[in-house]
Design a protein around this motif. Sequence first.
Motif, PDB file in Angstrom:
ATOM      1  N   VAL A   1      43.981 -36.934  13.437  1.00  0.00           N
ATOM      2  CA  VAL A   1      43.517 -37.751  12.314  1.00  0.00           C
ATOM      3  C   VAL A   1      42.621 -36.941  11.386  1.00  0.00           C
ATOM      4  CG1 VAL A   1      42.106 -39.741  11.662  1.00  0.00           C
ATOM      5  CG2 VAL A   1      43.740 -39.934  13.553  1.00  0.00           C
ATOM      6  N   ASP A   2      41.657 -36.221  11.953  1.00  0.00           N
ATOM      7  CA  ASP A   2      40.699 -35.481  11.137  1.00  0.00           C
ATOM      8  C   ASP A   2      41.367 -34.414  10.285  1.00  0.00           C
ATOM      9  OD1 ASP A   2      38.650 -36.995  12.095  1.00  0.00           O
ATOM     10  OD2 ASP A   2      37.869 -35.492  13.487  1.00  0.00           O
ATOM     11  N   SER A   3      42.475 -33.854  10.759  1.00  0.00           N
ATOM     12  CA  SER A   3      43.140 -32.793  10.003  1.00  0.00           C
ATOM     13  C   SER A   3      43.948 -33.324   8.828  1.00  0.00           C
ATOM     14  CB  SER A   3      44.060 -31.985  10.933  1.00  0.00           C
ATOM     15  OG  SER A   3      45.109 -32.791  11.435  1.00  0.00           O
TER      16      SER A   3
ATOM     17  N   ARG B   1      46.412 -44.387   6.060  1.00  0.00           N
ATOM     18  CA  ARG B   1      44.971 -44.444   6.337  1.00  0.00           C
ATOM     19  C   ARG B   1      44.667 -45.545   7.356  1.00  0.00           C
ATOM     20  NH1 ARG B   1      41.002 -42.000   3.696  1.00  0.00           N
ATOM     21  NH2 ARG B   1      42.385 -41.506   1.958  1.00  0.00           N
ATOM     22  N   ALA B   2      45.349 -46.678   7.238  1.00  0.00           N
ATOM     23  CA  ALA B   2      45.101 -47.813   8.132  1.00  0.00           C
ATOM     24  C   ALA B   2      45.393 -47.443   9.588  1.00  0.00           C
ATOM     25  CB  ALA B   2      45.959 -49.008   7.707  1.00  0.00           C
ATOM     26  N   PHE B   3      46.573 -46.885   9.849  1.00  0.00           N
ATOM     27  CA  PHE B   3      46.925 -46.550  11.233  1.00  0.00           C
ATOM     28  C   PHE B   3      46.126 -45.358  11.745  1.00  0.00           C
ATOM     29  CE2 PHE B   3      50.679 -49.175  10.324  1.00  0.00           C
ATOM     30  CZ  PHE B   3      50.723 -49.925  11.490  1.00  0.00           C
TER      31      PHE B   3
ATOM     32  N   TYR C   1      42.940 -44.672  10.925  1.00  0.00           N
ATOM     33  CA  TYR C   1      41.636 -45.226  11.312  1.00  0.00           C
ATOM     34  C   TYR C   1      41.741 -45.963  12.651  1.00  0.00           C
ATOM     35  CZ  TYR C   1      39.373 -44.411   6.742  1.00  0.00           C
ATOM     36  OH  TYR C   1      38.802 -43.846   5.628  1.00  0.00           O
ATOM     37  N   LYS C   2      42.801 -46.735  12.819  1.00  0.00           N
ATOM     38  CA  LYS C   2      42.959 -47.513  14.051  1.00  0.00           C
ATOM     39  C   LYS C   2      43.100 -46.590  15.261  1.00  0.00           C
ATOM     40  CE  LYS C   2      45.750 -51.161  16.179  1.00  0.00           C
ATOM     41  NZ  LYS C   2      46.894 -52.091  16.023  1.00  0.00           N
ATOM     42  N   MET C   3      43.920 -45.549  15.128  1.00  0.00           N
ATOM     43  CA  MET C   3      44.141 -44.630  16.247  1.00  0.00           C
ATOM     44  C   MET C   3      42.864 -43.884  16.609  1.00  0.00           C
ATOM     45  SD  MET C   3      47.926 -43.077  15.326  1.00  0.00           S
ATOM     46  CE  MET C   3      48.055 -42.108  16.840  1.00  0.00           C
ATOM     47  N   LYS C   4      42.112 -43.433  15.593  1.00  0.00           N
ATOM     48  CA  LYS C   4      40.888 -42.684  15.885  1.00  0.00           C
ATOM     49  C   LYS C   4      39.829 -43.602  16.491  1.00  0.00           C
ATOM     50  CE  LYS C   4      37.412 -39.538  14.045  1.00  0.00           C
ATOM     51  NZ  LYS C   4      36.939 -38.725  12.902  1.00  0.00           N
ATOM     52  N   LEU C   5      39.733 -44.833  15.987  1.00  0.00           N
ATOM     53  CA  LEU C   5      38.752 -45.764  16.532  1.00  0.00           C
ATOM     54  C   LEU C   5      39.043 -46.047  18.010  1.00  0.00           C
ATOM     55  CD1 LEU C   5      36.289 -47.515  15.892  1.00  0.00           C
ATOM     56  CD2 LEU C   5      37.849 -49.377  15.292  1.00  0.00           C
ATOM     57  N   GLU C   6      40.317 -46.242  18.350  1.00  0.00           N
ATOM     58  CA  GLU C   6      40.684 -46.476  19.750  1.00  0.00           C
ATOM     59  C   GLU C   6      40.342 -45.255  20.613  1.00  0.00           C
ATOM     60  OE1 GLU C   6      44.793 -47.466  19.454  1.00  0.00           O
ATOM     61  OE2 GLU C   6      44.426 -49.576  18.961  1.00  0.00           O
ATOM     62  N   ALA C   7      40.557 -44.052  20.071  1.00  0.00           N
ATOM     63  CA  ALA C   7      40.246 -42.826  20.822  1.00  0.00           C
ATOM     64  C   ALA C   7      38.742 -42.699  21.049  1.00  0.00           C
ATOM     65  CB  ALA C   7      40.775 -41.608  20.073  1.00  0.00           C
ATOM     66  N   LEU C   8      37.940 -43.009  20.023  1.00  0.00           N
ATOM     67  CA  LEU C   8      36.488 -42.952  20.167  1.00  0.00           C
ATOM     68  C   LEU C   8      36.004 -43.964  21.197  1.00  0.00           C
ATOM     69  CD1 LEU C   8      35.429 -42.566  16.409  1.00  0.00           C
ATOM     70  CD2 LEU C   8      35.187 -40.835  18.204  1.00  0.00           C
ATOM     71  N   ASN C   9      36.596 -45.158  21.196  1.00  0.00           N
ATOM     72  CA  ASN C   9      36.218 -46.179  22.183  1.00  0.00           C
ATOM     73  C   ASN C   9      36.560 -45.726  23.600  1.00  0.00           C
ATOM     74  OD1 ASN C   9      35.094 -48.136  20.478  1.00  0.00           O
ATOM     75  ND2 ASN C   9      37.097 -48.961  19.935  1.00  0.00           N
ATOM     76  N   HIS C  10      37.727 -45.094  23.770  1.00  0.00           N
ATOM     77  CA  HIS C  10      38.115 -44.593  25.093  1.00  0.00           C
ATOM     78  C   HIS C  10      37.134 -43.538  25.580  1.00  0.00           C
ATOM     79  CE1 HIS C  10      42.579 -45.794  24.320  1.00  0.00           C
ATOM     80  NE2 HIS C  10      41.839 -46.823  24.680  1.00  0.00           N
ATOM     81  N   GLN C  11      36.735 -42.653  24.673  1.00  0.00           N
ATOM     82  CA  GLN C  11      35.788 -41.604  25.052  1.00  0.00           C
ATOM     83  C   GLN C  11      34.454 -42.202  25.487  1.00  0.00           C
ATOM     84  OE1 GLN C  11      35.654 -38.900  21.681  1.00  0.00           O
ATOM     85  NE2 GLN C  11      37.189 -37.573  22.605  1.00  0.00           N
ATOM     86  N   GLY C  12      34.021 -43.249  24.788  1.00  0.00           N
ATOM     87  CA  GLY C  12      32.770 -43.911  25.147  1.00  0.00           C
ATOM     88  C   GLY C  12      32.852 -44.551  26.515  1.00  0.00           C
ATOM     89  N   LYS C  13      33.995 -45.166  26.835  1.00  0.00           N
ATOM     90  CA  LYS C  13      34.167 -45.804  28.142  1.00  0.00           C
ATOM     91  C   LYS C  13      34.197 -44.763  29.254  1.00  0.00           C
ATOM     92  CE  LYS C  13      36.573 -49.865  26.367  1.00  0.00           C
ATOM     93  NZ  LYS C  13      37.878 -50.563  26.250  1.00  0.00           N
ATOM     94  N   ARG C  14      34.838 -43.636  28.990  1.00  0.00           N
ATOM     95  CA  ARG C  14      34.891 -42.588  30.018  1.00  0.00           C
ATOM     96  C   ARG C  14      33.516 -41.994  30.282  1.00  0.00           C
ATOM     97  NH1 ARG C  14      39.480 -40.552  27.463  1.00  0.00           N
ATOM     98  NH2 ARG C  14      38.339 -38.683  26.863  1.00  0.00           N
TER      99      ARG C  14
ATOM    100  N   THR D   1      47.030 -53.041   9.413  1.00  0.00           N
ATOM    101  CA  THR D   1      47.996 -52.796  10.481  1.00  0.00           C
ATOM    102  C   THR D   1      48.529 -54.095  11.072  1.00  0.00           C
ATOM    103  OG1 THR D   1      46.322 -52.668  12.255  1.00  0.00           O
ATOM    104  CG2 THR D   1      46.827 -50.632  11.067  1.00  0.00           C
ATOM    105  N   GLU D   2      47.921 -55.221  10.713  1.00  0.00           N
ATOM    106  CA  GLU D   2      48.399 -56.540  11.173  1.00  0.00           C
ATOM    107  C   GLU D   2      49.492 -57.091  10.261  1.00  0.00           C
ATOM    108  OE1 GLU D   2      47.412 -57.801  14.012  1.00  0.00           O
ATOM    109  OE2 GLU D   2      46.015 -56.136  14.319  1.00  0.00           O
ATOM    110  N   LEU D   3      49.781 -56.413   9.152  1.00  0.00           N
ATOM    111  CA  LEU D   3      50.840 -56.867   8.251  1.00  0.00           C
ATOM    112  C   LEU D   3      52.209 -56.529   8.832  1.00  0.00           C
ATOM    113  CD1 LEU D   3      49.397 -55.731   4.793  1.00  0.00           C
ATOM    114  CD2 LEU D   3      49.641 -58.095   5.589  1.00  0.00           C
ATOM    115  N   VAL D   4      53.191 -57.385   8.568  1.00  0.00           N
ATOM    116  CA  VAL D   4      54.562 -57.053   8.972  1.00  0.00           C
ATOM    117  C   VAL D   4      55.025 -55.868   8.122  1.00  0.00           C
ATOM    118  CG1 VAL D   4      55.088 -59.399   9.721  1.00  0.00           C
ATOM    119  CG2 VAL D   4      55.547 -58.740   7.343  1.00  0.00           C
TER     120      VAL D   4
END
Length: 309
Positions: free
Chosen positions: A118-120, A132-134, A136-149, A186-189
């Motif tokens: 994403v950053d690249s 941009r929408a997807f 942001y969503k992918m990076k946010l999920e990755a950051l959340n996973h890192q926090g949980k680990r 990302t919730e749009l059809v």
Amino acid sequence: MKSSAKNIRLTSVDDLFSTEESRADEQREKVQEIPLSELYPFPNHPFKVVDDERMLDTADSIREHGVLVPAIARPRADGGYELIAGHRRKRGCELAGLDTMPVIVRNLDDDASTIIMVDSNIQRESLLPSERAFAYKMKLEALNHQGKRAGLSSSQLGTKLMRTDEILAEQSGTSRNQVQRYIRLTELVPNLLDMVDAKKIAFNPAVELSYLKPEEQTALMEAMDSEQATPSLSQAQRLKRFSQEGMLSPDMMRAILSEEKKADLDRVTLTGDTLRKYFPKSYTPRQMEQTILKLLEGWHRRRQQSQER
């Protein structure tokens, strides 16, 4: 006592005579020339790679100067390598007729790979809203996973550290609210999201429409086609409210879309065919416009003078 000699590991001659510098060199990342056929795309990569004019320019640059910045990839369980950064460069190499490209190979987990991917790409000016929408969503999920680990609960993330969406917003140079609004897209059809990318539906109304149920969004597509209209922000907000109240029907959609928008009420349209009969055939559209403005200025001045008497 039994001998433990068989457990003793003898140092190899190479290890004995290798220097600290050479051992450190083995740990450094190296640029490798890897066949394009062994490079596979990142799963669910949100950034489109299209053969547009910019891609042709990239291919020309690669043909003349080579790939100036190596791609980043990681080993793939099924063989080959998974591209993390460099999808456009790979396509440019293909168009330039190359068989290999320079790549830095790293052993990265899914979350670290997603963040780098994403950053690249996220700072590119030409990103589509869906990209941009997807991203942001992918990076946010990755950051959340890192926090949980790391053993951080959501409450800890919200108090002891910055929220992950705040981290993402800061790194992206935007606000937390704007990040969340993009992720809503990302919730749009898919068909509605395509219309956002094509600028047929504005960003703000699209965010409101993302709260409609998928079947309501599909029905809205049919209503828009029937009425040959797209919702304004206020219309999208009403569609959202009726949906949340369980009162949104196809008939209501068509009724809302058939309303005259304020912008339409304020717009005056004069076609060339309407105006042409008042001007010599030799007049260009620019000359017609200048003449109309002069006549309007004269009319406005005479009107002011009459009001002052």
